[in-house]
Write a protein that holds these residues in place. Structure first.
Motif, short mmCIF file in Angstrom:
data_model
loop_
_atom_site.label_atom_id
_atom_site.label_comp_id
_atom_site.label_asym_id
_atom_site.label_seq_id
_atom_site.Cartn_x
_atom_site.Cartn_y
_atom_site.Cartn_z
N THR A 212 -4.82 -7.51 5.43
CA THR A 212 -4.14 -8.34 6.42
C THR A 212 -5.09 -9.12 7.30
N VAL B 182 1.38 -5.70 9.95
CA VAL B 182 1.54 -4.83 8.80
C VAL B 182 2.94 -4.21 8.89
N VAL C 103 0.87 -1.18 0.00
CA VAL C 103 0.00 0.00 0.00
C VAL C 103 0.90 1.23 0.00
N THR D 73 1.33 -7.73 4.01
CA THR D 73 1.11 -6.36 3.56
C THR D 73 2.17 -5.41 4.10
N SER D 74 2.67 -4.56 3.19
CA SER D 74 3.59 -3.48 3.56
C SER D 74 2.94 -2.15 3.22
N LEU D 75 3.22 -1.15 4.05
CA LEU D 75 2.69 0.19 3.81
C LEU D 75 3.85 1.17 3.76
N ALA E 233 -4.69 -1.45 4.28
CA ALA E 233 -3.69 -2.35 4.86
C ALA E 233 -4.35 -3.30 5.86
#
Length: 573
Positions: free
Chosen positions: A178, A216, A163, A185-187, A174
């Motif tokens: 998840t 996350v 994201v 998931t990466s933000l 996110a």
């Protein structure tokens, strides 16, 4: 003669205006056009549809009595003619005609109007970086894209997602990816905190910790420089610091008003793109109204126009448009800008200006930080709620309120009360006396917003000298930045002991608050004492006593350990 009203835009403000004017003026000929095939849906519910909290997309398009808000619904239930898959091309203001195009056949035609309403909404900002066009890169622009995202996840095509953007939509997405689906998931956020410019650092840091605790991965201070692909499909996102593998990329980097048709018609449009309207939602052409995410509205705190693309405001503005179309004088005076969101087990909300915004507007702005219980401290379900109040020192006017707490009613109740007060220009003194319904299961006798105002009052009148959480964290990360500081922990000795053992007595003094009056002369005279307790209230009382005893080399850490344990830090014992 039948009044001809044409409305461009069928998501929120447009349908609200259409239905309102038909209730007030049933004889009017109202035509609603939209270039999409899906209309009148709750766009704010998209993350909850993707997460599975909302099981079916039709729920976002249904009434409370479970009727689908489609073309049939508006025509048969509301008497509004609907043209879907129809694009508005241009406005001829002199002839009062709208040129439209049928996206199926490509045929163009003109619609005559007596009154025209622009509810063209917003469009997501797409970063101008390589790979933005790859398959698997999405913006949260409409319900079709949400359906496609959920379909790919449900079919097992997404194992890793990135994201881009740490605003509200980015955080919600996110969580959605998840929580239910277990997508890795990466933000990525370009600024050094989540919700930048909207939420103060301490509350933002709490949200960051909670997201990381919920699996996350958060990367702050990083920008997406390229979206990498193979065979036309996304495979990764590159930043200057790393490469993150991805089967799916959500670009959540903000939205812009869709006002091109208004600008081309010569209507007044702001430099940032929002259509300028008066309090009756009229544009610079009195026969043309505008509402929703395409307009700028007055900010009730600054008096200036600002952009507030919220579904709740769009509906209110649409109703005002409907009133005025029917000849019923009605005004929308503006807003203070309020939002709330959830992420896993917590929620965060704000109303009014952030500290950054307030100072940019020229206010002599400061803030208080408190961390009391949201209900009576003895009630079994009480939770800590962390609250920030932004105020102007010169006028004592409250400019904003923010809160972070458990996923229940504790944050929304305070933000909603504050929003109502802010819209009326309330001061610190108004908030100290704000009446909140009290019973131990719902609130404390001194409510959170009252407590925040008490601290603001002490700060404003210079009875309290504080150190901010950012300053404290900077010092704890590197004691050499403030070599003459030392923490004075006034909690119980057992609570302070791990800190004393880790940092040593030359950096951390344990002296419980019930011993201060008899032992204060033991405190160092050549150090600045950072008074430390759980929430800050005891620290303030100790500051008052020490000042009276002539020991003025001290500052209070407002929020105390209640805030710190929610932010987290590698230096915590």
């Amino acid at each position: 003669m039948t009044e001809k009203i044409v409305i461009v835009g069928g998501v929120a403000a447009g349908p609200k205006a259409a239905c309102r004017v038909k209730r007030l003026m049933p004889q009017a000929e109202v035509t609603l056009i939209d270039q999409d095939s899906l209309i009148s849906y709750g766009g704010c519910g998209i993350p909850y549809y993707i997460s599975g909290d909302v099981a079916d997309e039709s729920a976002l398009r249904s009434t409370s009595f479970h009727v689908l808000r489609d073309q049939y619904y508006f025509e048969k239930y509301k008497g509004v003619k609907v043209r879907i898959l129809t694009q508005a091309l241009s406005i001829d203001r002199a002839k009062k005609q709208l040129l439209i195009k049928d996206l199926g056949s490509g045929a163009e035609e003109t619609l005559d109007y007596d009154k025209l309403v622009l509810a063209t909404g917003s469009q997501p900002y797409v970063l101008p970086i390589p790979g933005a066009e790859l398959d698997g890169v999405f913006t949260i622009a409409n319900l079709h894209k949400a359906i496609e995202i959920k379909d790919r996840i449900a079919k097992g095509k997404v194992g890793k997602a990135v994201v881009i953007g740490g605003g509200a939509i980015g955080i919600e997405m996110a969580e959605a990816l998840t929580d239910l689906w277990g997508v890795e998931t990466s933000l990525i956020e370009f600024k050094d905190q989540l919700l930048p410019g909207v939420i103060e650092w301490s509350l933002s840091a709490m949200m960051c910790k909670h997201l990381r605790d919920s699996n996350v991965s958060i990367y702050l201070g990083e920008s997406a420089s390229e979206i990498v692909g193979e065979g036309g499909r996304v495979t990764a996102v590159r930043t200057p610091q790393r490469v993150l593998d991805a089967d799916l990329v959500i670009m959540a980097t903000g939205v812009r008003a869709q006002s091109e048709i208004a600008r081309a018609a010569g209507l007044r449009v702001s430099d940032m793109g929002g259509i300028v309207v008066n309090r009756r939602m009229q544009t610079s052409d009195p026969s043309i109204y505008a509402a929703g995410d395409c307009v700028k509205i007055p900010n009730l705190i600054t008096g200036k126009y600002f952009y507030a693309p919220f579904g709740s405001l769009a509906n209110k503005e649409g109703r005002v448009v409907g009133d005025n179309l029917a000849g019923l004088p009605s005004t929308f005076d503006g807003a203070v800008g309020s939002f709330i969101m959830k992420a896993f087990d917590v929620c965060i909300g704000a109303t009014g200006l952030s500290l950054e915004m307030a100072r940019a507007e020229g206010f002599d702005a400061d803030f208080s930080l408190t961390a009391p219980a949201d209900r009576a401290h003895f009630y079994p379900t009480q939770e800590i709620i962390c609250c920030v109040m932004i105020f102007d020192r010169r006028t004592r006017k409250v400019l904003g309120v923010q809160a972070f707490g458990a996923m229940n009613d504790n944050v929304s109740a305070r933000i909603n009360a504050a929003a109502a007060f802010l819209s009326k220009g309330a001061t610190i003194d108004d908030f100290t006396n704000l009446e909140m319904a009290y019973a131990p299961p719902f609130s404390a006798a001194v409510d959170t917003v009252n407590a925040a105002a008490y601290v603001a009052d002490n700060l404003c009148d210079n009875r309290l000298r504080q150190i901010t959480m950012e300053e404290f964290y900077s010092w704890m990360d590197d004691f050499s930045t403030q070599p003459d500081w030392i923490s004075l922990d006034v909690r119980h000795e057992q609570q302070a002991l791990p800190f004393v053992e880790k940092f040593g007595a030359d950096r951390w003094i344990s002296m419980p608050d019930d011993r201060i009056r008899e032992r204060y002369e033991e405190l160092p005279k050549d150090k600045t004492l950072i008074i430390f307790c759980n929430a800050g209230s005891r620290s303030y009382e100790i500051q008052v006593f020490l000042d009276s005893a002539g020991v003025t080399n001290n500052r209070v850490l407002c929020g105390g350990f209640n805030v710190i344990k929610r932010i987290g830090a590698p230096w915590l014992p």
